[in-house]
Write an enzyme that holds these catalytic residues in place. Structure first.
Site, PDB file in Angstrom:
ATOM      1  N   GLU A  97      24.800  47.708  48.713  1.00 32.60           N
ATOM      2  CA  GLU A  97      24.719  46.156  48.932  1.00 32.60           C
ATOM      3  C   GLU A  97      24.144  45.177  47.955  1.00 32.60           C
ATOM      4  OE1 GLU A  97      23.979  48.614  51.063  1.00 32.60           O
ATOM      5  OE2 GLU A  97      24.157  48.116  53.152  1.00 32.60           O
TER       6      GLU A  97
ATOM      7  N   GLU B 172      23.575  53.798  56.599  1.00 36.56           N
ATOM      8  CA  GLU B 172      22.245  53.686  57.314  1.00 36.56           C
ATOM      9  C   GLU B 172      22.234  54.188  58.801  1.00 36.56           C
ATOM     10  OE1 GLU B 172      22.647  49.182  56.573  1.00 36.56           O
ATOM     11  OE2 GLU B 172      20.218  49.357  56.379  1.00 36.56           O
TER      12      GLU B 172
HETATM   13  N1  COA Z   1      33.911  45.095  55.024  1.00 38.09           N
HETATM   14  C1  COA Z   1      35.043  44.678  55.364  1.00 38.09           C
HETATM   15  N2  COA Z   1      36.246  45.094  54.853  1.00 38.09           N
HETATM   16  C2  COA Z   1      36.276  46.325  54.243  1.00 38.09           C
HETATM   17  C3  COA Z   1      34.682  46.964  53.969  1.00 38.09           C
HETATM   18  C4  COA Z   1      33.691  46.273  54.298  1.00 38.09           C
HETATM   19  N3  COA Z   1      32.488  46.726  54.305  1.00 38.09           N
HETATM   20  N4  COA Z   1      35.080  47.949  53.117  1.00 38.09           N
HETATM   21  C5  COA Z   1      36.323  48.242  52.764  1.00 38.09           C
HETATM   22  N5  COA Z   1      37.024  47.099  53.679  1.00 38.09           N
HETATM   23  C6  COA Z   1      38.484  46.664  53.708  1.00 38.09           C
HETATM   24  C7  COA Z   1      38.874  46.332  52.314  1.00 38.09           C
HETATM   25  O1  COA Z   1      38.865  44.841  52.303  1.00 38.09           O
HETATM   26  C8  COA Z   1      40.484  46.558  52.483  1.00 38.09           C
HETATM   27  O2  COA Z   1      41.018  45.680  53.289  1.00 38.09           O
HETATM   28  P1  COA Z   1      42.339  45.014  52.872  1.00 38.09           P
HETATM   29  O3  COA Z   1      43.484  46.417  52.810  1.00 38.09           O
HETATM   30  O4  COA Z   1      42.834  43.938  53.989  1.00 38.09           O
HETATM   31  O5  COA Z   1      42.303  44.451  51.484  1.00 38.09           O
HETATM   32  C9  COA Z   1      40.402  47.859  53.334  1.00 38.09           C
HETATM   33  O6  COA Z   1      39.308  48.050  54.019  1.00 38.09           O
HETATM   34  C10 COA Z   1      40.471  49.188  52.386  1.00 38.09           C
HETATM   35  O7  COA Z   1      39.539  49.117  51.478  1.00 38.09           O
HETATM   36  P2  COA Z   1      39.873  49.180  50.035  1.00 38.09           P
HETATM   37  O8  COA Z   1      38.719  48.374  49.061  1.00 38.09           O
HETATM   38  O9  COA Z   1      41.333  48.898  49.709  1.00 38.09           O
HETATM   39  O10 COA Z   1      39.860  50.630  49.648  1.00 38.09           O
HETATM   40  P3  COA Z   1      39.314  51.445  48.472  1.00 38.09           P
HETATM   41  O11 COA Z   1      39.852  52.875  48.710  1.00 38.09           O
HETATM   42  O12 COA Z   1      39.971  50.854  47.144  1.00 38.09           O
HETATM   43  O13 COA Z   1      37.641  51.363  48.285  1.00 38.09           O
HETATM   44  C11 COA Z   1      35.591  51.371  48.972  1.00 38.09           C
HETATM   45  C12 COA Z   1      36.974  52.070  49.148  1.00 38.09           C
HETATM   46  C13 COA Z   1      34.914  52.041  50.249  1.00 38.09           C
HETATM   47  C14 COA Z   1      35.024  51.993  47.732  1.00 38.09           C
HETATM   48  C15 COA Z   1      35.627  49.870  49.106  1.00 38.09           C
HETATM   49  O14 COA Z   1      36.519  49.372  50.165  1.00 38.09           O
HETATM   50  C16 COA Z   1      34.273  49.128  49.229  1.00 38.09           C
HETATM   51  O15 COA Z   1      33.391  49.298  48.260  1.00 38.09           O
HETATM   52  N6  COA Z   1      33.970  48.874  50.320  1.00 38.09           N
HETATM   53  C17 COA Z   1      32.432  48.098  50.564  1.00 38.09           C
HETATM   54  C18 COA Z   1      31.493  48.913  50.876  1.00 38.09           C
HETATM   55  C19 COA Z   1      30.354  48.046  50.933  1.00 38.09           C
HETATM   56  O16 COA Z   1      29.808  47.283  50.089  1.00 38.09           O
HETATM   57  N7  COA Z   1      29.663  48.223  52.184  1.00 38.09           N
HETATM   58  C20 COA Z   1      28.358  47.556  52.280  1.00 38.09           C
HETATM   59  C21 COA Z   1      28.535  46.123  53.175  1.00 38.09           C
HETATM   60  S1  COA Z   1      27.185  45.675  53.566  1.00 38.09           S
END
Ligand code: COA
Length: 270
Positions: A146, A126
């Site tokens: 989301e 966004e």
């Molecule tokens: N909010 C809070 N923490 C987040 C985050 C978010 N939007 N996105 C990633 N993190 C954190 C993870 O919880 C993880 O923390 P930890 O190591 O303490 O467990 C760290 O960042 C690394 O992320 P991780 O998920 O382990 O990396 P990945 O390479 O396996 O996956 C993504 C990457 C981007 C696919 C995955 O992190 C994800 O789906 N994030 C959420 C995206 C999302 O839904 N965004 C919209 C939010 S409204």
């Protein structure tokens, strides 16, 4: 990729935002790489403050926003912090805070360039939609996932249709479809794709090109181009998101993310 963060030339920081100036370009780095630069509760207020400071600095002609580290521009709103939003008024305030910040990016008279170095998901995607144009690393990935949290991107649903079209927006919002940098370029979400290791150099070159032109022309041009942008729907979006964020589906979506499992959403009739 070279990290854009060079603490030696850091001008100042506001919360998780690092700001440094290079010639006439104010470079803002979202600096929470261990959480993929997820946007915490204060992020929205902090970014508004940084934008105001850069706008107030006569030497700054262009703003560039990027993410620290090699993986993410921003993975979006900090999902863990969603669980702390208990009262309806807290949820409303959060939604308004985010919308005000997207509006501030659109409203600043300075051109704002997004230099996308990796994941641009949810609020990260966004934010790129609020920027004036987007330079992306060939490793960047865009998405608005989301709905896996029982939510929709409140600003993205308003802006993305005019950038990528209604149906592509729906594909991204409903299926959580992610776009590679190339696909985002084809869709119009990105204006230039560059090799990952060249991102900051190429984005800065573009920023300097923009900075060489008249700031007054930029201010007027930006306002005129954005004039058709609808703000009336912001209030509606904030209210809709406040309600959505209060549902059991969202609570389940947030729990599932934190517990690193797939969410189990209820059927419509339950
Ligand atoms: N909010 C809070 N923490 C987040 C985050 C978010 N939007 N996105 C990633 N993190 C954190 C993870 O919880 C993880 O923390 P930890 O190591 O303490 O467990 C760290 O960042 C690394 O992320 P991780 O998920 O382990 O990396 P990945 O390479 O396996 O996956 C993504 C990457 C981007 C696919 C995955 O992190 C994800 O789906 N994030 C959420 C995206 C999302 O839904 N965004 C919209 C939010 S409204």
């Amino acid at each position: 990729m070279n990290s854009p963060v060079e603490t030696a030339s850091l001008d100042y920081s506001v919360g998780d935002l690092l700001v440094r100036s290079e010639a006439h370009v104010g470079i803002v780095t979202m600096n929470r790489p261990e959480k993929l630069n997820a946007m915490g509760r204060d992020f929205w207020r902090d970014l508004r403050e940084v934008l105001a400071r850069l706008e107030g600095d006569a030497g700054t002609r262009v703003i560039m926003i990027t993410g620290a580290g090699d993986k993410a521009f921003s993975a979006g709103g900090d999902i863990a912090s969603f669980a702390e939003l208990k009262a309806l008024e807290d949820k409303r305030r959060f939604q308004m805070d985010a919308m005000r910040t997207f509006a501030a990016v659109e409203d600043t008279t300075l051109p704002v360039i997004a230099a996308v170095n990796g994941w641009a998901l949810g609020g990260g995607c966004e934010l790129t939609l609020a920027c004036d144009f987007v330079v992306a690393s060939d490793k960047a990935v865009f998405g608005m996932p989301e709905s896996a949290l029982g939510l929709v991107p409140g600003f993205g649903v308003l802006r993305a249709p005019s950038v990528v079209g209604r149906q592509m927006t729906k594909l991204m919002v409903m299926a959580g479809e992610r776009l590679s940098a190339r696909e985002a370029l084809e869709a119009g979400l990105v204006q230039r794709v560059v090799p990952h290791e060249r991102l900051m150099d190429d984005a800065l070159e573009l920023a300097h090109k923009v900075a060489a032109n008249s700031p007054y022309a930029h201010a007027v041009g930006k306002r005129l181009i954005n004039r058709g942008v609808d703000r009336a729907e912001f209030d509606y979006s904030v209210e809709a998101l406040t309600v959505l964020q209060s549902t059991e589906d969202t609570a389940e979506g947030v729990r599932a993310f934190l517990e690193k499992r797939r969410p189990q959403f209820r059927s419509r009739s339950s």
